[in-house]
Design a protein around this motif. Sequence first.
Motif, PDB file in Angstrom:
ATOM      1  N   VAL A   1     -21.873  -7.821  23.103  1.00  0.00           N
ATOM      2  CA  VAL A   1     -22.082  -7.482  24.515  1.00  0.00           C
ATOM      3  C   VAL A   1     -21.072  -6.450  24.985  1.00  0.00           C
ATOM      4  O   VAL A   1     -21.422  -5.442  25.604  1.00  0.00           O
ATOM      5  N   LEU A   2     -19.808  -6.711  24.680  1.00  0.00           N
ATOM      6  CA  LEU A   2     -18.742  -5.820  25.150  1.00  0.00           C
ATOM      7  C   LEU A   2     -18.871  -4.430  24.538  1.00  0.00           C
ATOM      8  O   LEU A   2     -18.640  -3.429  25.216  1.00  0.00           O
TER       9      LEU A   2
ATOM     10  N   GLU B   1     -21.805  -2.659  26.288  1.00  0.00           N
ATOM     11  CA  GLU B   1     -21.424  -2.198  27.625  1.00  0.00           C
ATOM     12  C   GLU B   1     -20.723  -0.842  27.554  1.00  0.00           C
ATOM     13  O   GLU B   1     -20.798  -0.044  28.479  1.00  0.00           O
ATOM     14  N   ARG B   2     -20.007  -0.644  26.459  1.00  0.00           N
ATOM     15  CA  ARG B   2     -19.234   0.587  26.317  1.00  0.00           C
ATOM     16  C   ARG B   2     -19.914   1.623  25.428  1.00  0.00           C
ATOM     17  O   ARG B   2     -19.405   2.724  25.248  1.00  0.00           O
TER      18      ARG B   2
END
Lengths: 71, 71
Positions: free
Chosen positions: B7-8, B11-12
Motif C-alpha cells: 500500500v505504502l 501511494e508513492r
Amino acid sequence: MKNRLPVLRAERGWSQAALAERLGVSRQTVNAIEKGRYDPSLPLAFKIAEVFGLAIEDIFEPEPSEVHHAG
Amino acid sequence: MKNRLPVLRAERGWSQAALAERLGVSRQTVNAIEKGRYDPSLPLAFKIAEVFGLAIEDIFEPEPSEVHHAG
DNA sequence: ACCATATGTCAAGTGTGCTTGTCATATGGT
DNA sequence: ACCATATGACAAGCACACTTGACATATGGT
C-alpha cells in the motif's frame, strides 16, 4: 543500536532473568541485547515494547550509520 | 508479521526495486518481506519507517502468536 | 512481434539471532 | 565463611536475514 532496557528494567525492579521470562527468551539473549552485542529480531522488539507498554522507538534507537550488507 | 508495504509503495508510485534502492537492500529482500517469507531485521525496520516517514508500528503488525523456537 | 519494467521465486553462500550449557565475578544476607 | 542472586561472557549448533545470480510470468509501449 542503543537501548534503554537497563533503565526500564530498573524502574520496574526486574532482573535480566525476570525480563527474559516475560519475553519468552533466554537470559543470555536479554544480556546480549542490553550490551549491544546484537539487535533483537523485529518480533522480539515488538514483544519488548509490549512488555514495557511503550513503542519500539521509545526503547531502541539506531546508531547513525548502521547499515549492513552481506554475503 | 503483517505489513503495509504494498500500500505504502503504491501511494508513492515506487516499485520494489525503487524501494530497495532507497533502503540500501536488494530487490529480493523487499519482495521477501512483503510476501511475508521473513521479517526484516530491527535496523532495516527502522530504515523502512524512516523512508516512509512513519513509525514501525504503523507499518508492521506482529501476528497473534508469533513466538520463536528453541535452538 | 519485440522489448522494457515489474513481480515472484529458487539456489548457494555469509553473518546474525537465539538456543542450551557452562564458567567467572560481584554483591548482599546469614 | 558460606550461599543465593545478578550480571557478563564464551562455545557449539540451528534457523533466519541478507546477498548475487538466474529464470519465469505478466503487462504495456512501440
